[in-house]
Design an enzyme around this catalytic site. Sequence first.
Site, PDB file in Angstrom:
ATOM      1  CE1 TYR A  63      31.289  26.954  41.768  1.00 47.70           C
ATOM      2  CE2 TYR A  63      31.744  26.830  39.407  1.00 47.70           C
ATOM      3  CZ  TYR A  63      32.192  27.009  40.708  1.00 47.70           C
ATOM      4  OH  TYR A  63      33.523  27.229  40.943  1.00 47.70           O
ATOM      5  NE  ARG A  66      31.250  30.931  36.599  1.00 43.30           N
ATOM      6  CZ  ARG A  66      32.421  30.402  36.937  1.00 43.30           C
ATOM      7  NH1 ARG A  66      32.626  30.000  38.187  1.00 43.30           N
ATOM      8  NH2 ARG A  66      33.378  30.285  36.056  1.00 43.30           N
ATOM      9  CD  GLN A 101      44.087  29.794  32.591  1.00 46.79           C
ATOM     10  OE1 GLN A 101      44.155  30.161  33.756  1.00 46.79           O
ATOM     11  NE2 GLN A 101      44.543  30.529  31.591  1.00 46.79           N
ATOM     12  CG  ASN A 102      37.955  30.013  29.276  1.00 38.76           C
ATOM     13  OD1 ASN A 102      38.509  30.595  30.209  1.00 38.76           O
ATOM     14  ND2 ASN A 102      38.040  30.432  28.027  1.00 38.76           N
ATOM     15  CG  HIS A 119      41.112  25.393  35.714  1.00 35.86           C
ATOM     16  ND1 HIS A 119      41.404  26.714  35.492  1.00 35.86           N
ATOM     17  CD2 HIS A 119      42.277  24.807  36.099  1.00 35.86           C
ATOM     18  CE1 HIS A 119      42.694  26.926  35.738  1.00 35.86           C
ATOM     19  NE2 HIS A 119      43.240  25.786  36.108  1.00 35.86           N
ATOM     20  CB  CYS A 130      29.763   7.105  44.553  1.00 34.83           C
ATOM     21  SG  CYS A 130      28.873   7.956  43.242  1.00 34.83           S
ATOM     22  CB  CYS A 168      24.861  10.967  43.691  1.00 35.29           C
ATOM     23  SG  CYS A 168      25.594   9.650  42.713  1.00 35.29           S
ATOM     24  N   GLY A 210      43.754  35.711  26.025  1.00 36.96           N
ATOM     25  CA  GLY A 210      42.744  36.131  27.006  1.00 36.96           C
ATOM     26  C   GLY A 210      42.950  35.576  28.391  1.00 36.96           C
ATOM     27  CG  ASN A 236      45.458  40.017  27.674  1.00 35.84           C
ATOM     28  OD1 ASN A 236      44.722  40.953  27.959  1.00 35.84           O
ATOM     29  ND2 ASN A 236      45.613  38.955  28.459  1.00 35.84           N
TER      30      ASN A 236
HETATM   31  C1  BV8 Z   1      46.853  24.113  42.658  1.00 39.96           C
HETATM   32  C2  BV8 Z   1      37.608  26.775  37.731  1.00 39.96           C
HETATM   33  C3  BV8 Z   1      48.209  22.535  43.763  1.00 39.96           C
HETATM   34  C4  BV8 Z   1      36.586  27.165  38.745  1.00 39.96           C
HETATM   35  C5  BV8 Z   1      39.622  28.042  38.313  1.00 39.96           C
HETATM   36  C6  BV8 Z   1      46.809  28.867  48.564  1.00 39.96           C
HETATM   37  C7  BV8 Z   1      46.282  27.607  48.763  1.00 39.96           C
HETATM   38  C8  BV8 Z   1      46.170  26.705  47.704  1.00 39.96           C
HETATM   39  C9  BV8 Z   1      46.600  27.060  46.440  1.00 39.96           C
HETATM   40  C10 BV8 Z   1      47.125  28.323  46.262  1.00 39.96           C
HETATM   41  C11 BV8 Z   1      47.237  29.226  47.294  1.00 39.96           C
HETATM   42  N1  BV8 Z   1      47.784  30.376  46.800  1.00 39.96           N
HETATM   43  C12 BV8 Z   1      48.012  30.229  45.477  1.00 39.96           C
HETATM   44  C13 BV8 Z   1      47.636  28.988  45.143  1.00 39.96           C
HETATM   45  C14 BV8 Z   1      47.685  28.393  43.840  1.00 39.96           C
HETATM   46  C15 BV8 Z   1      46.374  28.751  43.153  1.00 39.96           C
HETATM   47  C16 BV8 Z   1      46.570  30.068  42.443  1.00 39.96           C
HETATM   48  O1  BV8 Z   1      47.245  30.097  41.429  1.00 39.96           O
HETATM   49  N2  BV8 Z   1      45.983  31.133  43.005  1.00 39.96           N
HETATM   50  C17 BV8 Z   1      46.099  32.427  42.375  1.00 39.96           C
HETATM   51  C18 BV8 Z   1      44.861  33.255  42.702  1.00 39.96           C
HETATM   52  C19 BV8 Z   1      47.386  33.087  42.864  1.00 39.96           C
HETATM   53  N3  BV8 Z   1      46.122  27.697  42.203  1.00 39.96           N
HETATM   54  C20 BV8 Z   1      45.378  26.650  42.571  1.00 39.96           C
HETATM   55  O2  BV8 Z   1      44.830  26.532  43.644  1.00 39.96           O
HETATM   56  C21 BV8 Z   1      45.309  25.558  41.521  1.00 39.96           C
HETATM   57  N4  BV8 Z   1      45.642  24.315  42.128  1.00 39.96           N
HETATM   58  O3  BV8 Z   1      47.699  24.954  42.743  1.00 39.96           O
HETATM   59  O4  BV8 Z   1      46.999  22.823  43.138  1.00 39.96           O
HETATM   60  C22 BV8 Z   1      48.020  22.930  45.198  1.00 39.96           C
HETATM   61  C23 BV8 Z   1      47.063  22.277  45.944  1.00 39.96           C
HETATM   62  C24 BV8 Z   1      46.928  22.613  47.287  1.00 39.96           C
HETATM   63  C25 BV8 Z   1      47.724  23.614  47.854  1.00 39.96           C
HETATM   64  C26 BV8 Z   1      48.672  24.300  47.059  1.00 39.96           C
HETATM   65  C27 BV8 Z   1      48.806  23.975  45.730  1.00 39.96           C
HETATM   66  C28 BV8 Z   1      43.893  25.437  40.965  1.00 39.96           C
HETATM   67  C29 BV8 Z   1      43.536  26.711  40.240  1.00 39.96           C
HETATM   68  C30 BV8 Z   1      42.242  26.475  39.471  1.00 39.96           C
HETATM   69  C31 BV8 Z   1      41.126  27.278  40.092  1.00 39.96           C
HETATM   70  N5  BV8 Z   1      39.932  27.175  39.249  1.00 39.96           N
HETATM   71  N6  BV8 Z   1      38.537  27.878  37.526  1.00 39.96           N
HETATM   72  C32 BV8 Z   1      35.629  28.202  38.213  1.00 39.96           C
HETATM   73  O5  BV8 Z   1      35.818  28.709  37.089  1.00 39.96           O
HETATM   74  O6  BV8 Z   1      34.685  28.505  38.946  1.00 39.96           O
HETATM   75  S1  BV8 Z   1      40.615  29.369  38.073  1.00 39.96           S
HETATM   76  C33 BV8 Z   1      39.825  30.499  37.120  1.00 39.96           C
HETATM   77  O7  BV8 Z   1      40.469  31.728  37.338  1.00 39.96           O
HETATM   78  C34 BV8 Z   1      39.973  30.279  35.645  1.00 39.96           C
HETATM   79  O8  BV8 Z   1      39.856  28.938  35.299  1.00 39.96           O
HETATM   80  C35 BV8 Z   1      41.324  30.869  35.320  1.00 39.96           C
HETATM   81  O9  BV8 Z   1      42.323  29.927  35.539  1.00 39.96           O
HETATM   82  C36 BV8 Z   1      41.428  31.946  36.360  1.00 39.96           C
HETATM   83  C37 BV8 Z   1      41.043  33.283  35.779  1.00 39.96           C
HETATM   84  O10 BV8 Z   1      42.052  33.642  34.961  1.00 39.96           O
HETATM   85  P1  BV8 Z   1      41.796  34.055  33.443  1.00 39.96           P
HETATM   86  O11 BV8 Z   1      41.141  32.939  32.713  1.00 39.96           O
HETATM   87  O12 BV8 Z   1      43.105  34.542  32.989  1.00 39.96           O
HETATM   88  O13 BV8 Z   1      40.733  35.233  33.487  1.00 39.96           O
HETATM   89  P2  BV8 Z   1      40.959  36.700  34.032  1.00 39.96           P
HETATM   90  O14 BV8 Z   1      39.607  37.300  34.185  1.00 39.96           O
HETATM   91  O15 BV8 Z   1      41.895  36.663  35.208  1.00 39.96           O
HETATM   92  O16 BV8 Z   1      41.740  37.446  32.865  1.00 39.96           O
HETATM   93  C38 BV8 Z   1      41.093  37.672  31.647  1.00 39.96           C
HETATM   94  C39 BV8 Z   1      42.166  38.179  30.700  1.00 39.96           C
HETATM   95  O17 BV8 Z   1      41.595  38.330  29.411  1.00 39.96           O
HETATM   96  C40 BV8 Z   1      42.737  39.528  31.100  1.00 39.96           C
HETATM   97  O18 BV8 Z   1      44.140  39.517  30.936  1.00 39.96           O
HETATM   98  C41 BV8 Z   1      42.085  40.502  30.124  1.00 39.96           C
HETATM   99  O19 BV8 Z   1      42.924  41.589  29.787  1.00 39.96           O
HETATM  100  C42 BV8 Z   1      41.891  39.616  28.923  1.00 39.96           C
HETATM  101  N7  BV8 Z   1      40.767  39.976  28.058  1.00 39.96           N
HETATM  102  C43 BV8 Z   1      39.541  40.437  28.431  1.00 39.96           C
HETATM  103  N8  BV8 Z   1      38.772  40.618  27.334  1.00 39.96           N
HETATM  104  C44 BV8 Z   1      39.529  40.249  26.260  1.00 39.96           C
HETATM  105  C45 BV8 Z   1      40.788  39.848  26.710  1.00 39.96           C
HETATM  106  N9  BV8 Z   1      41.783  39.444  25.882  1.00 39.96           N
HETATM  107  C46 BV8 Z   1      41.509  39.442  24.568  1.00 39.96           C
HETATM  108  N10 BV8 Z   1      40.309  39.823  24.053  1.00 39.96           N
HETATM  109  C47 BV8 Z   1      39.313  40.228  24.863  1.00 39.96           C
HETATM  110  N11 BV8 Z   1      38.127  40.608  24.336  1.00 39.96           N
HETATM  111 ZN    ZN Z   2      27.221   9.144  44.280  1.00 38.46          ZN
END
Ligand code: BV8
Ligand code: ZN
Length: 271
Positions: A63, A66, A101-102, A119, A130, A168, A210, A236
Amino acid sequence: MAAFREEFSRARNIVVLSGAGISAESGVPTFRGAGGFWRRWQAQDLATPSAFKDNPSLVWEFYHYRREVMLSKFPNAGHKAVAECEERLKTQGRNVVVITQNIDELHARAGSKNIIELHGNLFKTRCTKCGNIEINRDSPICEALADKGAPDPDAKDAKIPVSQLPRCMKGKCGALIRPHVVWFGECLEEEVLEKTQKELDRCDLCLIVGTSSVVYPAAMFAPQLAGRGVTVAEFNLEETPATNSFGYHFQGPSGDFLQVALAPHPSESES
Ligand code: BV8
Ligand code: ZN
């Protein structure tokens, strides 16, 4: 695009759902493809509570890296088009909300005001004990992380002792703090979900920009809107699993397309 612009001219509650792709043209790596790797890992290997528990030093290096990357990155034409559209439509009594989501803050830095960060935020920390949440833009966030976080696959892990990781500052707490972001396996904040649902309920036009639409629950929002007949336009570089449930798919860089899609419509000057 003309048909989309017709609908855009009549919409009163526009939702812009964005993912990493809207920041790609700012030079911020997306999660997929080459940019998706840091050292030997992908984000979903490190953006988890267990990774932080097992190796807080490694997760903080990730982090920290980033955060530092953002010092040299700026909003692009896509972020700006959305922010300008929000401001212009506000004078016409029409709403634009960004649901992103960013965690890179580029929408805010472009001037968007009405933003929901699904997120969390790279520049917020939360205390593991705390719960205190702070905005923190320190570079580096702590001495031990100075010059750490190099992304190359063979870079050595810094193995920083927990006592030297960010702590903290609230009162005498002093506990380890973490990035205030939603990790995989963690639930999104209740009030974020409620605010999001309110915006989705009143939405009459959605632009989804995106995002690969694979991470839930964010990936459900646009299909949910399409399911109740709201027009969704996807911006996209490629098709996604959700593309065929949307009314429009504009293939190409979001920076170019959003400028055209959200430009003032002739009907705006009449009103
Ligand atoms: C949840 C913050 C309820 C952190 C992020 C097993 C156990 C637990 C949960 C799960 C599990 N299996 C699945 C899940 C659910 C899981 C999930 O969905 N997993 C996926 C991998 C299948 N979700 C979660 O865990 C969520 N919470 O479900 O809670 C729960 C609780 C407990 C147990 C079960 C359920 C929480 C998800 C949030 C995670 N945190 N980010 C950090 O950033 O470090 S996610 C992170 O990745 C982003 O925030 C974003 O959401 C994701 C990435 O996706 P995109 O933003 O779409 O980016 P990506 O690179 O993938 O795509 C880019 C796109 O842009 C492409 O399509 C490309 O073509 C396009 N592009 C590129 N350049 C351009 C463009 N388009 C236009 N112009 C351009 N120039
Ligand atoms: Zn604290």
